[in-house]
Design a protein around this motif. Structure first.
Motif, mmCIF file in Angstrom:
data_model
loop_
_atom_site.group_PDB
_atom_site.id
_atom_site.type_symbol
_atom_site.label_atom_id
_atom_site.label_comp_id
_atom_site.label_asym_id
_atom_site.label_seq_id
_atom_site.Cartn_x
_atom_site.Cartn_y
_atom_site.Cartn_z
ATOM 1 N N TYR A 8 0.878 -1.190 0.000
ATOM 2 C CA TYR A 8 0.000 0.000 0.000
ATOM 3 C C TYR A 8 0.902 1.222 0.000
ATOM 4 O O TYR A 8 2.134 1.112 0.027
ATOM 5 C CB TYR A 8 -0.906 -0.027 1.243
ATOM 6 C CG TYR A 8 -2.058 0.955 1.196
ATOM 7 C CD1 TYR A 8 -2.994 0.925 0.164
ATOM 8 C CD2 TYR A 8 -2.227 1.919 2.197
ATOM 9 C CE1 TYR A 8 -4.050 1.822 0.127
ATOM 10 C CE2 TYR A 8 -3.284 2.817 2.171
ATOM 11 C CZ TYR A 8 -4.195 2.767 1.129
ATOM 12 O OH TYR A 8 -5.241 3.656 1.085
ATOM 13 N N PHE A 9 0.280 2.404 -0.015
ATOM 14 C CA PHE A 9 1.056 3.629 0.160
ATOM 15 C C PHE A 9 1.454 3.752 1.639
ATOM 16 O O PHE A 9 0.970 3.005 2.494
ATOM 17 C CB PHE A 9 0.216 4.849 -0.251
ATOM 18 C CG PHE A 9 -0.169 4.865 -1.707
ATOM 19 C CD1 PHE A 9 0.809 4.922 -2.695
ATOM 20 C CD2 PHE A 9 -1.499 4.818 -2.102
ATOM 21 C CE1 PHE A 9 0.467 4.935 -4.037
ATOM 22 C CE2 PHE A 9 -1.866 4.832 -3.442
ATOM 23 C CZ PHE A 9 -0.875 4.890 -4.419
ATOM 24 N N ARG A 14 -6.646 2.373 3.379
ATOM 25 C CA ARG A 14 -7.353 1.102 3.199
ATOM 26 C C ARG A 14 -6.540 -0.121 3.610
ATOM 27 O O ARG A 14 -7.026 -1.244 3.508
ATOM 28 C CB ARG A 14 -7.809 0.968 1.737
ATOM 29 C CG ARG A 14 -8.917 1.923 1.390
ATOM 30 C CD ARG A 14 -9.621 1.570 0.108
ATOM 31 N NE ARG A 14 -10.938 2.201 0.089
ATOM 32 C CZ ARG A 14 -12.031 1.649 0.614
ATOM 33 N NH1 ARG A 14 -12.003 0.455 1.143
ATOM 34 N NH2 ARG A 14 -13.175 2.295 0.589
ATOM 35 N N TRP A 39 4.460 4.706 -8.052
ATOM 36 C CA TRP A 39 3.180 4.064 -8.343
ATOM 37 C C TRP A 39 2.906 3.866 -9.843
ATOM 38 O O TRP A 39 2.506 2.754 -10.248
ATOM 39 C CB TRP A 39 2.040 4.812 -7.650
ATOM 40 C CG TRP A 39 0.668 4.311 -7.976
ATOM 41 C CD1 TRP A 39 -0.356 5.024 -8.519
ATOM 42 C CD2 TRP A 39 0.154 2.978 -7.791
ATOM 43 N NE1 TRP A 39 -1.466 4.233 -8.680
ATOM 44 C CE2 TRP A 39 -1.181 2.972 -8.245
ATOM 45 C CE3 TRP A 39 0.705 1.790 -7.303
ATOM 46 C CZ2 TRP A 39 -1.975 1.829 -8.218
ATOM 47 C CZ3 TRP A 39 -0.101 0.644 -7.280
ATOM 48 C CH2 TRP A 39 -1.421 0.681 -7.736
ATOM 49 N N LYS A 43 1.741 0.209 -10.912
ATOM 50 C CA LYS A 43 0.297 -0.012 -11.176
ATOM 51 C C LYS A 43 0.017 -1.063 -12.260
ATOM 52 O O LYS A 43 -0.787 -1.974 -12.043
ATOM 53 C CB LYS A 43 -0.358 1.341 -11.518
ATOM 54 C CG LYS A 43 -1.867 1.288 -11.719
ATOM 55 C CD LYS A 43 -2.409 2.699 -11.956
ATOM 56 C CE LYS A 43 -3.845 2.707 -12.417
ATOM 57 N NZ LYS A 43 -4.820 2.567 -11.341
ATOM 58 N N GLY A 49 -4.986 -3.103 -10.809
ATOM 59 C CA GLY A 49 -4.356 -1.782 -10.760
ATOM 60 C C GLY A 49 -4.648 -0.928 -9.552
ATOM 61 O O GLY A 49 -4.529 0.304 -9.619
ATOM 62 N N LYS A 50 -5.054 -1.536 -8.441
ATOM 63 C CA LYS A 50 -5.360 -0.767 -7.229
ATOM 64 C C LYS A 50 -4.693 -1.438 -6.037
ATOM 65 O O LYS A 50 -4.505 -2.663 -6.021
ATOM 66 C CB LYS A 50 -6.875 -0.736 -6.965
ATOM 67 C CG LYS A 50 -7.703 -0.143 -8.089
ATOM 68 C CD LYS A 50 -7.973 1.309 -7.843
ATOM 69 C CE LYS A 50 -8.860 1.884 -8.943
ATOM 70 N NZ LYS A 50 -8.812 3.316 -9.012
ATOM 71 N N ILE A 51 -4.410 -0.620 -5.036
ATOM 72 C CA ILE A 51 -3.884 -1.155 -3.781
ATOM 73 C C ILE A 51 -4.815 -0.742 -2.637
ATOM 74 O O ILE A 51 -5.539 0.251 -2.793
ATOM 75 C CB ILE A 51 -2.415 -0.689 -3.524
ATOM 76 C CG1 ILE A 51 -2.266 0.800 -3.792
ATOM 77 C CG2 ILE A 51 -1.457 -1.496 -4.356
ATOM 78 C CD1 ILE A 51 -0.861 1.341 -3.535
ATOM 79 N N PRO A 52 -4.828 -1.475 -1.540
ATOM 80 C CA PRO A 52 -3.867 -2.497 -1.146
ATOM 81 C C PRO A 52 -4.044 -3.839 -1.882
ATOM 82 O O PRO A 52 -5.126 -4.163 -2.363
ATOM 83 C CB PRO A 52 -4.168 -2.701 0.341
ATOM 84 C CG PRO A 52 -5.621 -2.381 0.484
ATOM 85 C CD PRO A 52 -5.854 -1.261 -0.488
ATOM 86 N N GLN A 63 -8.549 -5.879 -3.200
ATOM 87 C CA GLN A 63 -9.727 -5.369 -2.460
ATOM 88 C C GLN A 63 -9.461 -5.429 -0.945
ATOM 89 O O GLN A 63 -9.398 -6.506 -0.339
ATOM 90 C CB GLN A 63 -11.014 -6.117 -2.803
ATOM 91 C CG GLN A 63 -11.584 -5.749 -4.163
ATOM 92 C CD GLN A 63 -12.145 -4.325 -4.231
ATOM 93 O OE1 GLN A 63 -12.331 -3.662 -3.223
ATOM 94 N NE2 GLN A 63 -12.386 -3.855 -5.442
ATOM 95 N N SER A 64 -9.391 -4.231 -0.348
ATOM 96 C CA SER A 64 -9.015 -4.136 1.065
ATOM 97 C C SER A 64 -9.917 -4.959 1.990
ATOM 98 O O SER A 64 -9.438 -5.579 2.943
ATOM 99 C CB SER A 64 -9.038 -2.671 1.514
ATOM 100 O OG SER A 64 -10.318 -2.093 1.312
#
Ligand code: GSH
Length: 199
Positions: A8-9, A14, A39, A43, A49-52, A63-64
């Motif tokens: 994650y960032f 999330r 990122w 990505k 293409g999404k985090i976490p 999906q968090s």
């Protein structure tokens, strides 16, 4: 034990619900925090293409809340019966519905502030009232022991309170629930040691 890597960032955001679950269960994991500048090149390498994302022995889960639900089940924090599990899921989804109202990625600070103020002033009271009614005089939101729904309330409300510190002043039972979560020794230790970030 599987090898876990959570990406994650460098934010609570999330990923924090999963970090709580790792802290509580004592499972070892890599808390991989990426820089925003890196990122764009990361990505395209990530499914969806999404985090976490959570890697479990190399298998990527996205999906968090799917990640957190998996960790909650593994740690006995998903609810003690199928009905409790459904209720914990429902509370998490209810809180998440509210959190997704905010324009987190809005770049224009005036637009962002106006939207945040509106949601916190006009929409939050209804959620807080309903959560308070649901909690009643119980120690935990679902069943007789802590679940990931309590963790999610604490994680999300910490961010909401950083935006509006008096947000839950009319709901001492919800604030007491935060205190109970944060007093759990493993959670207290994590809060002490985690990187200090704005969100
Ligand atoms: N519903 C998804 C979840 O809960 O994991 C949302 C994931 C999401 O939107 N993640 C954001 C992201 O990856 C960070 S909070 N943003 C970068 C991008 O979309 O390129």
């Amino acid at each position: 034990m599987p090898q876990y890597k959570l990406t994650y960032f460098n934010l609570r955001g999330r990923a924090e619900i999963s970090r709580y679950l790792f802290a509580y269960s004592g499972k070892k994991y890599e808390d991989h925090r990426i820089e925003p500048a890196d990122w764009p090149k990361i990505k395209p390498t990530i499914p969806f293409g999404k985090i976490p994302i959570l890697e479990v022995d190399g298998v990527i889960i996205h999906q968090s809340l799917a990640i957190a639900r998996y960790l909650a089940r593994e740690s006995g924090l998903a609810g003690q019966t199928p009905v409790e599990q459904a209720l914990a899921d429902a509370i998490v989804d209810t809180i998440d519905d509210f959190m997704t109202l905010f324009p987190w990625a809005e770049k224009n600070q005036d637009v962002r502030k106006q939207a945040f103020d509106d949601i916190l002033t006009n929409k939050a009271p209804e959620l807080l009232k309903d959560l308070d009614t649901f909690l009643g005089d119980s120690n935990w939101l679902v069943g007789k022991s802590v679940t990931w729904a309590d963790f999610y309330w604490d994680v999300c409300s910490t961010t909401l309170l950083s935006c509006k510190p008096d947000l839950a002043d009319n709901y001492p039972r919800l604030l007491a629930l935060k205190d109970r979560v944060q007093a759990l020794p493993a959670i207290a230790a994590w809060i002490q040691k985690r990187p200090k970030t704005i969100m």
